[in-house]
Design an enzyme around this catalytic site. Structure first.
Site, PDB file in Angstrom:
ATOM      1  N   GLU A 422     -10.214   5.066 -56.083  1.00 54.53           N
ATOM      2  CA  GLU A 422     -11.559   5.612 -56.314  1.00 54.53           C
ATOM      3  C   GLU A 422     -12.050   6.489 -55.172  1.00 54.53           C
ATOM      4  O   GLU A 422     -13.207   6.433 -54.771  1.00 54.53           O
ATOM      5  CB  GLU A 422     -12.565   4.473 -56.555  1.00 54.53           C
ATOM      6  CG  GLU A 422     -12.170   3.516 -57.649  1.00 54.53           C
ATOM      7  CD  GLU A 422     -11.869   4.216 -58.969  1.00 54.53           C
ATOM      8  OE1 GLU A 422     -12.418   5.302 -59.216  1.00 54.53           O
ATOM      9  OE2 GLU A 422     -11.075   3.674 -59.755  1.00 54.53           O
ATOM     10  N   GLY A 423     -11.177   7.326 -54.665  1.00 57.01           N
ATOM     11  CA  GLY A 423     -11.514   8.148 -53.513  1.00 57.01           C
ATOM     12  C   GLY A 423     -11.152   7.409 -52.246  1.00 57.01           C
ATOM     13  O   GLY A 423     -11.683   6.322 -51.981  1.00 57.01           O
TER      14      GLY A 423
END
Length: 565
Positions: A422-423
């Site tokens: 997620e990043g």
């Protein structure tokens, strides 16, 4: 391996450390009283401890496999997922109009932490489904909501997120998957996606893919990306899973950990899809899902840290080397600092979730700004603590931690993905010093004022810890002002240590509140944090404001070790 859900610790933080009690005073969350929250946490704790935790080792030893184009899940996972679904846990914070319970995100994140600590590989499935639910609630048409949300909330169907491609990772704008409109008012999706968590399974009757793709007239970059719902089985007129869509699982990735979670390479071959939101606005919809997932991943880090620490403490108490090793000063140092960091990371995550809830309940922009500011901190610090504590768990076990027999290594292998999901945590830190400081530092400075006020309020009862926290907050304030005066490349060079420093100072505030409200155990843990963890903020901030000249000045040859004579 044994795991006991930390129900009492979570309940204490909600009642005494973060403003969760304020939610019951709002119309939206009036039912979220302390008694209701305690009952929910207790039931979730039983599920995590007795149903999910026994599956953790099974998934590691017997990974999901791809057979004849279908994924077969690890032993017991289908039953475990059914227990999650039938308990209503997937829709805990979802809209009641579609079958959800409408309860606060703070409770949802607390439950997510316990489930992740019990069995991370399985918990990834409901986490992604919850993110898809949130994206659809905010961006989908009424028709798509009516069809998909009840099935996702009930757990009959599961959801995925399809962003990454072989040539487009963090640079999502480089994706090439195509979406072509057809005569039926739908779209034909063609392309390949990689790293798709739970991209197929036998634990639900349908898998619903949210897929980023480009329309024929799309501009380049992220501004030209649209979002589509692409189900594995196309619903028939009655909303039941019908004919197979034109998509398939090409392969499963062989991973370091989370073996029970099938990570798929997906091929979409003219698959039928439905537009979610407006054309070319897919990133806005997907970011809704990603922001939900970012906080959830942070809590996954906390959950695995808790599980790893529980096992390390138990081993240290039983292992005798000139007495139980839990009495050895260095082992005690490792366990105490690990417990202090787990408390801080959990409190930051629950504070972030509570800010999200307060914004939803009141519409107050200050709460919205706080939630946005805390999200990258909660994600990055939670997952960093997960890795750090799992590593400590291996060290406490000594040589037995390095062999698979004890299971200590599994926690480290499983949690290592969370700083990447997620990043990456570097991207989270750049977001913090970039977009999150683009308000001139207002959200950051409001938090720093709150920390300073918290230190002053504890001055009479805990003067030493109060002074330590106040000084740290002022040092962080000076560093924040220094970053505000710099351009983005200069900020980015020190983004990660700045985020870490902010997390440690915030952790000091939450430990101080716990010392004020709790008993001697909370006070003792706070003293450990203030003496051994908080001081690290100073070296973090020294790096944060160091600039980038040393980084730009070192050439590639030096980085590769190819030094000239």
């Amino acid at each position: 391996m044994s795991y006991k859900a930390p129900v009492a610790q979570i309940d204490f933080i909600l009642n005494h450390v973060v403003p969760f009690r304020d939610l019951a005073g709002t119309d939206r969350f009036a039912e979220a009283t302390p008694d209701t929250a305690a009952a929910i946490l207790a039931e979730a704790g039983k599920l995590a401890t007795h149903v999910l935790a026994p599956l953790n080792r099974k998934g590691d030893e017997h990974p999901a496999v791809l057979e004849n184009g279908r994924v077969r899940s690890s032993p017991g996972y289908a039953e475990g997922f059914r227990a999650i679904a039938e308990g209503g846990w997937i829709g805990l914070s979802a809209d009641p109009d579609h079958g959800g319970s409408g309860l606060p995100q703070a409770l949802n994140m607390a439950v997510a932490e316990m489930m992740a600590g019990a069995c991370l590989a399985l918990q990834l499935n409901p986490l992604l489904t919850q993110g898809q639910i949130e994206a659809l609630e905010h961006h989908a048409s009424d028709e798509l909501k009516a069809l998909y949300l009840p099935k996702l909330i009930s757990g009959e169907w599961s959801g995925t997120m399809n962003l990454t491609e072989p040539g487009a990772g963090s640079d999502v704008g480089a994706l090439v998957t195509k979406a072509e409109p057809d005569a039926e008012g739908t779209y034909r999706i063609t392309g390949q996606k990689i790293f798709i968590t739970w991209g197929d399974s036998d634990v639900t009757e349908n898998v619903c893919h949210l897929v980023l793709a480009r329309l024929p007239d799309a501009p380049k970059g992220t501004r030209g990306i649209s979002l589509f719902m692409v189900p594995k089985l196309i619903p028939d007129a009655a909303g039941r899973p019908g004919v197979a869509n034109s998509l398939k699982v090409v392969s499963l990735e062989e991973k370091l950990g989370i073996h029970g979670s099938p990570t798929c390479v997906m091929s979409f071959e003219g698959a039928t899809g439905w537009l979610v939101g407006a054309e070319h606005k897919g990133m806005a919809a997907m970011f809704t899902m990603m922001n939900c997932a970012r906080l959830g991943v942070g809590m996954q880090g906390v959950g695995v840290a808790e599980a790893a620490l529980q096992q390390a403490v138990a081993y240290a108490a039983d292992r005798n080397q000139m007495g139980p090793i839990i009495r050895h000063p260095d082992v005690r140092r490792m366990l105490a600092t690990a417990r202090a960091e787990v408390f801080a990371a959990r409190a930051i995550g629950l504070a972030c979730a509570t800010a999200i809830d307060l914004e939803r309940a009141t519409g107050d922009a200050v709460h919205a700004a706080r939630a946005a500011f805390l999200t990258p901190i909660a994600k990055a610090y939670g997952t960093d603590v997960g890795c750090r504590v799992a590593d400590i768990g291996v060290q406490v076990h000594g040589g037995m931690g390095y062999v698979e027999e004890t299971g200590a290594a599994q926690y480290l292998r499983d949690v290592r993905i969370t700083p990447i999901y997620e990043g990456t945590n570097g991207i989270q830190a750049m977001d913090l010093v970039g977009r999150k400081l683009s308000d001139g530092g207002d959200a950051a400075l409001r938090l720093l004022d709150e920390i300073a006020d918290g230190a002053k309020s504890a001055q009479a009862d805990h003067p030493q810890m109060a002074n330590q926290l106040w000084q740290a907050a002022e040092t962080l304030r000076e560093a924040t002002q220094a970053l505000l005066d710099r351009d983005l490349p200069e900020r980015f060079a020190g983004a990660v240590p700045y985020l870490t420093a902010f997390a440690r100072v915030l952790g000091g505030l939450y430990h101080l509140r716990a010392a004020q409200a709790g008993g001697e155990s909370h006070r003792a843990l706070a003293r450990v944090f203030m003496a051994r963890v908080l001081p690290r903020h100073a070296s973090d901030l020294a790096e944060a404001v160091a600039g980038r000249d040393d980084l730009t000045g070192i050439d590639d040859a030096a980085l590769s070790g190819d030094f000239a004579a």
